[in-house]
Write an enzyme that holds these catalytic residues in place. Sequence first.
Site, PDB file in Angstrom:
ATOM      1  N   GLY A   4       0.811  -1.216   0.000  1.00 15.72           N
ATOM      2  CA  GLY A   4       0.000   0.000   0.000  1.00 15.72           C
ATOM      3  C   GLY A   4       0.843   1.264   0.000  1.00 15.72           C
ATOM      4  N   GLY A  34      -0.283   4.399   0.194  1.00 11.15           N
ATOM      5  CA  GLY A  34      -1.121   5.521   0.642  1.00 11.15           C
ATOM      6  C   GLY A  34      -0.316   6.402   1.596  1.00 11.15           C
ATOM      7  N   PHE A  35      -0.998   7.153   2.439  1.00  8.20           N
ATOM      8  CA  PHE A  35      -0.309   8.063   3.355  1.00  8.20           C
ATOM      9  C   PHE A  35       0.656   7.304   4.269  1.00  8.20           C
ATOM     10  CE2 PHE A  35      -3.998  10.688   2.288  1.00  8.20           C
ATOM     11  CZ  PHE A  35      -3.363  11.893   2.039  1.00  8.20           C
ATOM     12  N   VAL A  49      -1.954  -7.527  -3.764  1.00  6.99           N
ATOM     13  CA  VAL A  49      -1.585  -8.604  -2.854  1.00  6.99           C
ATOM     14  C   VAL A  49      -2.835  -9.356  -2.444  1.00  6.99           C
ATOM     15  CG1 VAL A  49      -0.505  -9.166  -0.654  1.00  6.99           C
ATOM     16  CG2 VAL A  49       0.408  -7.323  -2.064  1.00  6.99           C
ATOM     17  N   GLU A  77     -18.450  17.970   1.874  1.00  4.92           N
ATOM     18  CA  GLU A  77     -17.625  18.699   0.901  1.00  4.92           C
ATOM     19  C   GLU A  77     -18.168  18.503  -0.518  1.00  4.92           C
ATOM     20  OE1 GLU A  77     -13.607  17.468   1.821  1.00  4.92           O
ATOM     21  OE2 GLU A  77     -13.464  18.948   3.419  1.00  4.92           O
ATOM     22  N   ASP A 113      -5.364   3.432   8.262  1.00  2.00           N
ATOM     23  CA  ASP A 113      -6.795   3.103   8.344  1.00  2.00           C
ATOM     24  C   ASP A 113      -7.053   1.640   8.690  1.00  2.00           C
ATOM     25  OD1 ASP A 113      -7.489   5.647   7.665  1.00  2.00           O
ATOM     26  OD2 ASP A 113      -8.473   5.146   5.785  1.00  2.00           O
ATOM     27  N   ALA A 128      -5.954  11.000   7.618  1.00  2.00           N
ATOM     28  CA  ALA A 128      -4.580  10.937   7.118  1.00  2.00           C
ATOM     29  C   ALA A 128      -3.508  11.019   8.224  1.00  2.00           C
ATOM     30  CB  ALA A 128      -4.375  12.064   6.102  1.00  2.00           C
ATOM     31  N   GLN A 129      -3.729  11.859   9.233  1.00  2.11           N
ATOM     32  CA  GLN A 129      -2.657  12.106  10.211  1.00  2.11           C
ATOM     33  C   GLN A 129      -2.181  10.861  10.968  1.00  2.11           C
ATOM     34  OE1 GLN A 129      -0.379  14.322  11.028  1.00  2.11           O
ATOM     35  NE2 GLN A 129      -0.969  15.492   9.249  1.00  2.11           N
TER      36      GLN A 129
END
Length: 423
Positions: A15, A17-18, A83, A174, A305, A322-323
């Site tokens: 992964g 991602g972040f 995977v 949003e 996550d 994200a943090q």
Amino acid sequence: MNIPESKFPRIVIIGGGFAGVNLVKSLAKKEVQVVLLDKHNYHTFQPLLYQVSSSGLEPDSIAYPLRKIIKKNSNTFFRLAEVDNVNAKINEINTSIGTLSYDFLVIATGTKTNYFGSKTIEANSMPMKSIPQALNIRSLILQNFEKAAVTSSIKDRQAYLNFVIVGGGPTGVELAGAIAELKNHILPRDYRDLDSSIMQIHLLEGTERVLPSMSMTASKKSEGFLKRLGVRVHTNVFVKDYDGKQVTTNSDLKLQTETLIWAAGVTGSLVHGLKVESMLEKANRYVVNRFNQIEGYDTIFALGDIASMSTVDYPNGHPQVAQPAIQQGKLLGKNIMRIINKQSPKPFVYNDKGSMATVGRNKAVVDLKHYKFGGFFAWFIWMFIHLISLVGFRNRVIVFFNWTYNYINFDKAARLIIRPYKK
Ligand SMILES: Cc1cc2nc3c(=O)[nH]c(=O)nc-3n(C[C@H](O)[C@H](O)[C@H](O)COP(=O)(O)OP(=O)(O)OC[C@H]3O[C@@H](n4cnc5c(N)ncnc54)[C@H](O)[C@@H]3O)c2cc1C
């Protein structure tokens, strides 16, 4: 997979991602071999997906090639692969391009859309978790405008111009704000022969307030902003079904629409093969300790996550934003080096920097630890934080240019049906 043998320990990261990207960065130039695997060849900046869906940004401004991220790291390899499962007994993973052994395995696969078991909603609604999905929404919105402009049936026209968004979290709020801006600024100019006042945007939220994970101030302010933009907000409403034409709910509310955008929940993208007790069944997250080690394994970790780390402040795990992913990725790089060097790893402590959501032009809400506010200043902060968080200088410049252009011209310039969406 054509990964060379190495005298150094091999760390396989699933992964980009972040979490995965920050881990890769923290392992640069260390005496380890790093293999990053992702089913996409790019990193996606998910917080701005809604701007792709609503024609505000082109997709390439929120995506970044993973190979470019690692280009200066001679110890790091990237492979485009999905995977499938882990065989922890022999330290091996099975992927779409073959098997690979590991010394340390890190699962940072994030989440996917949760339809809570409804096959009809899954078949008929539009998810927004990836760039292709965001582009599908963009195409569908614009195709609906085109169809509404030519149909002679009032009922069909209304259904094309009814947009239903399910889920009043930051994503739903949003997106609802951005679609309302299309109605208010774009539709009257582009489709002069279409009565834009009949377009409706409905935001459906199952709890009693929008932005339920944020403060009451944020909820109230954002609901006010949405209403001012013309969004119809329905709280305490659960969607029961959607057959592609009609939305049915737990209340009397029934809506005819060609577009239902599903932003109501996520579930973990698990990689199969680990012990059942290492997972939280409902959330599909791996149970990890303070060092992100998955329960029952010393050399397999989960980040972001997909990881659920229970602490005093976060008994049900950290928020799926994200943090925590970024901070866990950075720390795990250091911790793996500590483990290799026979030192004790450091426990993860989450530094909550606050949360925010924007509801369109000049409007946003920000929750900081001791200060909660909304309006223009919050919107300015929202823009600044998102700009500096984007991966890549080019992307930051392009997004800044687009935002400035769109702000001055009340425009959303990317309203292009490049790849028509077929239901
Ligand atoms: C629409 C939207 C808006 C959001 N807005 C915000 C926001 O404003 N602020 C905020 O803080 N957070 C926001 N989030 C949440 C935030 O994006 C996530 O918390 C964050 O991305 C988690 O990082 P991660 O590294 O754990 O997972 P991800 O960033 O999801 O990365 C997971 C990676 O794993 C890859 N992958 C998955 N399964 C496999 C597999 N089997 N094989 C190979 N690769 C695989 C995926 O392709 C992906 O690249 C938003 C999310 C969405 C969807």
